[in-house]
Design a protein around this motif. Structure first.
Motif, PDB file in Angstrom:
ATOM      1  N   LEU A   1       4.752   4.005  -4.220  1.00 18.70           N
ATOM      2  CA  LEU A   1       4.445   4.535  -5.545  1.00 18.70           C
ATOM      3  C   LEU A   1       5.398   5.634  -6.016  1.00 18.70           C
ATOM      4  O   LEU A   1       4.992   6.752  -6.312  1.00 18.70           O
ATOM      5  CB  LEU A   1       3.003   5.055  -5.591  1.00 18.70           C
ATOM      6  CG  LEU A   1       1.937   3.979  -5.389  1.00 18.70           C
ATOM      7  CD1 LEU A   1       0.572   4.597  -5.279  1.00 18.70           C
ATOM      8  CD2 LEU A   1       1.980   2.949  -6.518  1.00 18.70           C
TER       9      LEU A   1
ATOM     10  N   LEU B   1      -8.333  -0.324   0.514  1.00 16.81           N
ATOM     11  CA  LEU B   1      -7.162  -1.177   0.338  1.00 16.81           C
ATOM     12  C   LEU B   1      -5.866  -0.396   0.238  1.00 16.81           C
ATOM     13  O   LEU B   1      -4.773  -0.942   0.424  1.00 16.81           O
ATOM     14  CB  LEU B   1      -7.332  -2.025  -0.927  1.00 16.81           C
ATOM     15  CG  LEU B   1      -8.590  -2.889  -0.965  1.00 16.81           C
ATOM     16  CD1 LEU B   1      -8.794  -3.462  -2.346  1.00 16.81           C
ATOM     17  CD2 LEU B   1      -8.503  -4.002   0.056  1.00 16.81           C
TER      18      LEU B   1
ATOM     19  N   VAL C   1      -6.503  -9.181  -3.883  1.00 20.31           N
ATOM     20  CA  VAL C   1      -7.448  -8.078  -3.862  1.00 20.31           C
ATOM     21  C   VAL C   1      -6.618  -6.826  -3.631  1.00 20.31           C
ATOM     22  O   VAL C   1      -5.766  -6.817  -2.754  1.00 20.31           O
ATOM     23  CB  VAL C   1      -8.435  -8.247  -2.678  1.00 20.31           C
ATOM     24  CG1 VAL C   1      -9.418  -7.096  -2.635  1.00 20.31           C
ATOM     25  CG2 VAL C   1      -9.149  -9.577  -2.773  1.00 20.31           C
ATOM     26  N   GLY C   2      -6.823  -5.791  -4.405  1.00 20.95           N
ATOM     27  CA  GLY C   2      -5.982  -4.612  -4.194  1.00 20.95           C
ATOM     28  C   GLY C   2      -6.335  -3.464  -5.104  1.00 20.95           C
ATOM     29  O   GLY C   2      -7.415  -3.423  -5.694  1.00 20.95           O
ATOM     30  N   THR C   3      -5.405  -2.518  -5.206  1.00 20.28           N
ATOM     31  CA  THR C   3      -5.568  -1.369  -6.081  1.00 20.28           C
ATOM     32  C   THR C   3      -4.616  -1.536  -7.265  1.00 20.28           C
ATOM     33  O   THR C   3      -3.451  -1.868  -7.080  1.00 20.28           O
ATOM     34  CB  THR C   3      -5.243  -0.064  -5.317  1.00 20.28           C
ATOM     35  OG1 THR C   3      -6.045  -0.023  -4.140  1.00 20.28           O
ATOM     36  CG2 THR C   3      -5.535   1.154  -6.163  1.00 20.28           C
TER      37      THR C   3
ATOM     38  N   TYR D   1      -2.407  -0.308 -10.358  1.00 20.01           N
ATOM     39  CA  TYR D   1      -1.682   0.863 -10.846  1.00 20.01           C
ATOM     40  C   TYR D   1      -0.999   0.538 -12.160  1.00 20.01           C
ATOM     41  O   TYR D   1      -0.288  -0.449 -12.270  1.00 20.01           O
ATOM     42  CB  TYR D   1      -0.619   1.308  -9.836  1.00 20.01           C
ATOM     43  CG  TYR D   1      -1.185   1.769  -8.525  1.00 20.01           C
ATOM     44  CD1 TYR D   1      -1.831   2.992  -8.410  1.00 20.01           C
ATOM     45  CD2 TYR D   1      -1.075   0.968  -7.396  1.00 20.01           C
ATOM     46  CE1 TYR D   1      -2.362   3.411  -7.198  1.00 20.01           C
ATOM     47  CE2 TYR D   1      -1.600   1.374  -6.180  1.00 20.01           C
ATOM     48  CZ  TYR D   1      -2.237   2.587  -6.085  1.00 20.01           C
ATOM     49  OH  TYR D   1      -2.754   3.000  -4.885  1.00 20.01           O
TER      50      TYR D   1
ATOM     51  N   ALA E   1       1.226   2.551 -13.559  1.00 21.20           N
ATOM     52  CA  ALA E   1       2.548   3.193 -13.609  1.00 21.20           C
ATOM     53  C   ALA E   1       3.222   3.079 -12.249  1.00 21.20           C
ATOM     54  O   ALA E   1       2.553   2.948 -11.225  1.00 21.20           O
ATOM     55  CB  ALA E   1       2.390   4.657 -14.002  1.00 21.20           C
ATOM     56  N   PRO E   2       4.566   3.155 -12.222  1.00 22.00           N
ATOM     57  CA  PRO E   2       5.279   3.046 -10.936  1.00 22.00           C
ATOM     58  C   PRO E   2       5.054   4.245 -10.021  1.00 22.00           C
ATOM     59  O   PRO E   2       5.238   4.152  -8.823  1.00 22.00           O
ATOM     60  CB  PRO E   2       6.747   2.932 -11.343  1.00 22.00           C
ATOM     61  CG  PRO E   2       6.839   3.452 -12.733  1.00 22.00           C
ATOM     62  CD  PRO E   2       5.506   3.208 -13.366  1.00 22.00           C
ATOM     63  N   ALA E   3       4.655   5.387 -10.593  1.00 20.01           N
ATOM     64  CA  ALA E   3       4.393   6.590  -9.799  1.00 20.01           C
ATOM     65  C   ALA E   3       3.310   7.391 -10.507  1.00 20.01           C
ATOM     66  O   ALA E   3       3.109   7.234 -11.716  1.00 20.01           O
ATOM     67  CB  ALA E   3       5.674   7.422  -9.676  1.00 20.01           C
ATOM     68  N   PRO E   4       2.584   8.265  -9.761  1.00 14.72           N
ATOM     69  CA  PRO E   4       1.462   8.986 -10.373  1.00 14.72           C
ATOM     70  C   PRO E   4       1.864   9.804 -11.611  1.00 14.72           C
ATOM     71  O   PRO E   4       1.070   9.940 -12.540  1.00 14.72           O
ATOM     72  CB  PRO E   4       0.977   9.914  -9.249  1.00 14.72           C
ATOM     73  CG  PRO E   4       1.488   9.303  -7.998  1.00 14.72           C
ATOM     74  CD  PRO E   4       2.736   8.559  -8.338  1.00 14.72           C
TER      75      PRO E   4
ATOM     76  N   ILE F   1       1.229  -2.733 -11.146  1.00 11.42           N
ATOM     77  CA  ILE F   1       1.364  -3.020  -9.710  1.00 11.42           C
ATOM     78  C   ILE F   1      -0.037  -3.201  -9.147  1.00 11.42           C
ATOM     79  O   ILE F   1      -0.950  -2.457  -9.508  1.00 11.42           O
ATOM     80  CB  ILE F   1       2.057  -1.859  -8.967  1.00 11.42           C
ATOM     81  CG1 ILE F   1       3.530  -1.744  -9.389  1.00 11.42           C
ATOM     82  CG2 ILE F   1       1.959  -2.038  -7.453  1.00 11.42           C
ATOM     83  CD1 ILE F   1       4.254  -0.586  -8.725  1.00 11.42           C
TER      84      ILE F   1
ATOM     85  N   GLU G   1      -1.603  -3.140  -5.373  1.00 16.74           N
ATOM     86  CA  GLU G   1      -1.243  -2.846  -3.978  1.00 16.74           C
ATOM     87  C   GLU G   1      -2.372  -3.215  -3.039  1.00 16.74           C
ATOM     88  O   GLU G   1      -3.530  -2.903  -3.290  1.00 16.74           O
ATOM     89  CB  GLU G   1      -0.947  -1.346  -3.807  1.00 16.74           C
ATOM     90  CG  GLU G   1      -0.694  -0.973  -2.358  1.00 16.74           C
ATOM     91  CD  GLU G   1      -0.668   0.519  -2.062  1.00 16.74           C
ATOM     92  OE1 GLU G   1      -1.153   1.314  -2.883  1.00 16.74           O
ATOM     93  OE2 GLU G   1      -0.151   0.873  -0.990  1.00 16.74           O
ATOM     94  N   ALA G   2      -2.008  -3.879  -1.949  1.00 22.91           N
ATOM     95  CA  ALA G   2      -2.971  -4.106  -0.876  1.00 22.91           C
ATOM     96  C   ALA G   2      -2.278  -3.804   0.438  1.00 22.91           C
ATOM     97  O   ALA G   2      -1.293  -4.447   0.788  1.00 22.91           O
ATOM     98  CB  ALA G   2      -3.457  -5.549  -0.884  1.00 22.91           C
TER      99      ALA G   2
ATOM    100  N   LYS H   1      -0.210  -1.542   1.496  1.00 29.67           N
ATOM    101  CA  LYS H   1       1.231  -1.252   1.331  1.00 29.67           C
ATOM    102  C   LYS H   1       2.085  -2.497   1.064  1.00 29.67           C
ATOM    103  O   LYS H   1       3.270  -2.520   1.328  1.00 29.67           O
ATOM    104  CB  LYS H   1       1.766  -0.441   2.516  1.00 29.67           C
ATOM    105  CG  LYS H   1       1.374   0.999   2.357  1.00 29.67           C
ATOM    106  CD  LYS H   1       2.385   2.103   2.581  1.00 29.67           C
ATOM    107  CE  LYS H   1       3.371   2.146   3.620  1.00 29.67           C
ATOM    108  NZ  LYS H   1       3.280   3.282   4.524  1.00 29.67           N
TER     109      LYS H   1
ATOM    110  N   MET I   1       3.210  -4.262  -2.117  1.00 29.74           N
ATOM    111  CA  MET I   1       3.207  -3.992  -3.548  1.00 29.74           C
ATOM    112  C   MET I   1       3.522  -5.275  -4.311  1.00 29.74           C
ATOM    113  O   MET I   1       4.492  -5.955  -4.002  1.00 29.74           O
ATOM    114  CB  MET I   1       4.254  -2.929  -3.912  1.00 29.74           C
ATOM    115  CG  MET I   1       4.326  -1.740  -2.963  1.00 29.74           C
ATOM    116  SD  MET I   1       2.769  -0.861  -2.711  1.00 29.74           S
ATOM    117  CE  MET I   1       2.719   0.148  -4.159  1.00 29.74           C
TER     118      MET I   1
ATOM    119  N   ALA J   1      -5.568   3.078 -10.710  1.00 28.07           N
ATOM    120  CA  ALA J   1      -5.970   3.394  -9.326  1.00 28.07           C
ATOM    121  C   ALA J   1      -7.353   2.870  -8.953  1.00 28.07           C
ATOM    122  O   ALA J   1      -7.960   3.340  -7.992  1.00 28.07           O
ATOM    123  CB  ALA J   1      -5.857   4.894  -9.044  1.00 28.07           C
ATOM    124  N   GLN J   2      -7.852   1.885  -9.717  1.00 26.93           N
ATOM    125  CA  GLN J   2      -9.146   1.274  -9.384  1.00 26.93           C
ATOM    126  C   GLN J   2      -8.939  -0.005  -8.584  1.00 26.93           C
ATOM    127  O   GLN J   2      -7.933  -0.696  -8.750  1.00 26.93           O
ATOM    128  CB  GLN J   2      -9.899   0.919 -10.673  1.00 26.93           C
ATOM    129  CG  GLN J   2     -10.402   2.127 -11.445  1.00 26.93           C
ATOM    130  CD  GLN J   2     -11.366   2.959 -10.620  1.00 26.93           C
ATOM    131  OE1 GLN J   2     -12.318   2.446 -10.056  1.00 26.93           O
ATOM    132  NE2 GLN J   2     -11.099   4.252 -10.542  1.00 26.93           N
TER     133      GLN J   2
END
Lengths: 336, 156
Positions: A136, A329, B86-88, B90, B92-95, B115, B117-118, B120, B122, B141-142
């Motif tokens: 990230l 996850l 199944v994942g998280t 995002y 944006a590419p960064a917070p 993105i 992510e599951a 790590k 991506m 981030a959900q």
């Protein structure tokens, strides 16, 4: 015969260089006569001399013993695709090896090659990265000439939902390679960090291209701090970090480490394709020793605390929170 | 040839080693190419409904693409783009970075939307065609489930 990419040589030269390296390796330290080499390789003695000169230019120290022949004294410090390919006897991983002096990120190069249809098992290695990737938007310190930065292209015939299993495969391969090349004990933190005595040694970041039902390809990104010195670490690290050199007090031949890593990855991938996730998961669990540990998981949307119950069949962390089991996850794990 | 037949044809071709397949007759031309690039299906038969890309689930059932159906069926409004894993999720590419897309934005084919992510791994989800973002179905981030709607888009 594995095919590697040599930065400067054409394909015929490559094959011969590799044969010569293999011969020197098999008969380590021996003086081999030019005549014997010329017979073994099916080329003239003049051609043998030319190839030995070529290897010297690549950084190999080959001594010529008058009236006797040649002897390999030392391999170069730099990474050489032929050197790596000569040390491999793998089925899939390393089918093609691309060595670069410097690139932005080996994951980016591998991703691009994969989009262009490169063969499964393609390995991209760089001596330095200008924009080494972390998770990230984080970066991965990638100074020149000391570490391993590599990316491997896989095209497994699994649904995208199962592809996260490969995260566990590559981290087990790295842990094995560390233990085979050093006396150190590698510990795995979920999902794929490698720590030695609590300090981070390796970072792995995987990227996938997929459709709903089909994985196009997965790029396994592997960064291992091998001979990095203390002053080469950035000052603002999130977690304590180290290198194999700092932990072990000895420099490690990077080409040897890469060969070991790619062989282990090849073996684990073959097991994965034949027997599925089970054996990889078992080894990961035994190396991580997370079961029953209390941990905090920090994610972008907050933190949770619970007792680790292991991982499920996709690799998700199972966290017991007062009797309620949560599947995690993503996030950073801190053991409490 | 209708979508059903085309599906069968694509399946038949992808189960073999054939990398390129072409079929042409008086009123239609079908070309299936696979291998190096992600699978591309060219299907020319004006007027015709667009062949759906696999990572897009249609909100409405597809209009049959029979040669006889006179006016071109208008591309359906409000197609769903769903998560392949199944994942998280995002945005944006960064917070601290700007989101990849906002509601109302027009995105080009191949542009990254988010993105997922599951563990790590991506997975950048790209637009499979030029479209306008109608709705963003998930908060940043959900967690998302497999097949769950991430975006509703309007093909352009």
């Amino acid at each position: 015969m594995k095919e590697g990419k040599l930065q400067t040589a054409d394909k015929g030269t490559q094959t011969l260089n590799r044969r010569i390296l293999e011969i020197f390796r098999e008969r380590k330290g021996e003086v081999i006569s030019g005549e014997e080499l010329s017979t073994m390789l099916g080329i003239s003695r003049t051609a043998v001399w030319k190839h030995v000169e070529g290897l010297r230019k690549l950084g190999y120290t080959v001594s010529a013993v008058p009236a006797k022949g040649y002897r390999m004294v030392a391999s170069p410090e730099r990474l050489v695709a032929d050197e790596i390919a000569a040390g491999l006897s793998t089925e899939r991983i390393g089918t093609r090896i691309v060595c670069l002096d410097e690139t932005d990120s080996t994951n980016n190069v591998a991703f691009r090659l994969a989009e262009e249809g490169t063969v499964e098992g393609t390995v991209v290695i760089a001596d330095a990265q200008s924009r080494g990737k972390g998770r990230l938007g984080r970066s991965w310190a990638s100074p020149k000439g000391v570490n391993l930065y590599c990316s491997v292209v896989l095209r497994p015939a699994v649904p995208p939902v199962a592809a996260s299993q490969l995260t566990f495969l590559s981290v087990v391969a790295v842990a094995r390679a560390i233990e085979l090349t050093t006396p150190l004990k590698a510990w795995i933190k979920w999902p794929n960090d490698i720590l030695i005595d609590g300090r981070k040694i390796a970072g792995l970041l995987n990227e996938m291209s997929a459709e709903t039902e089909k994985v196009n390809f997965v790029v396994l990104g592997i960064g291992v701090n091998i001979n990095m010195r203390r002053e080469q670490f950035p000052p603002d690290l999130r977690h304590p970090a180290s290198s194999l050199y700092l932990e072990n007090g000895e420099e490690l031949d990077r080409n040897r480490f890469i060969c070991t890593l790619l062989r282990e990855l090849d073996e684990l991938y073959a097991i994965y394709l034949r027997l599925g996730y089970g054996p990889v998961r078992e080894e990961w669990l035994s190396r991580s020793q997370l079961h029953g540990r209390k941990a905090r998981i920090d994610a972008q949307n907050g933190s949770v605390i619970g007792i680790i119950n292991g991982i499920d069949d996709m690799g998700a962390l199972l966290l017991d929170m007062d009797g309620r089991e949560e599947r995690i996850l993503s996030g950073d794990v801190t053991l409490l | 040839m209708d979508i059903k037949d085309l599906k069968v044809l694509v399946k038949m071709v992808t189960e073999t080693d054939i990398t390129e397949f072409e079929l042409e007759n008086a009123d239609e031309k079908i070309r299936i190419k696979r291998g190096t690039a992600p699978e591309v299906i060219h299907y020319q038969q004006p007027p015709v409904a667009p062949v759906q890309f696999p990572s897009v689930q249609q909100a409405a059932p597809a209009a049959p693409a029979e040669a006889s159906s006179a006016p071109a069926p208008v591309a359906e409004k409000g197609q769903k783009i769903v998560s392949p894993i199944v994942g998280t999720f995002y945005r944006a590419p960064a917070p601290d970075a700007a989101p990849y897309v906002e509601v109302g934005q027009v995105v080009e084919k191949g542009q990254v939307l988010c993105i997922v992510e599951a563990m790590k791994l991506m997975n950048e989800i790209e637009a499979e065609f030029r479209c306008k973002i109608v709705k963003i179905c998930k908060e940043n981030a959900q967690p998302v489930e497999f097949g769950e709607c991430l975006f509703i888009v309007e093909p352009l």
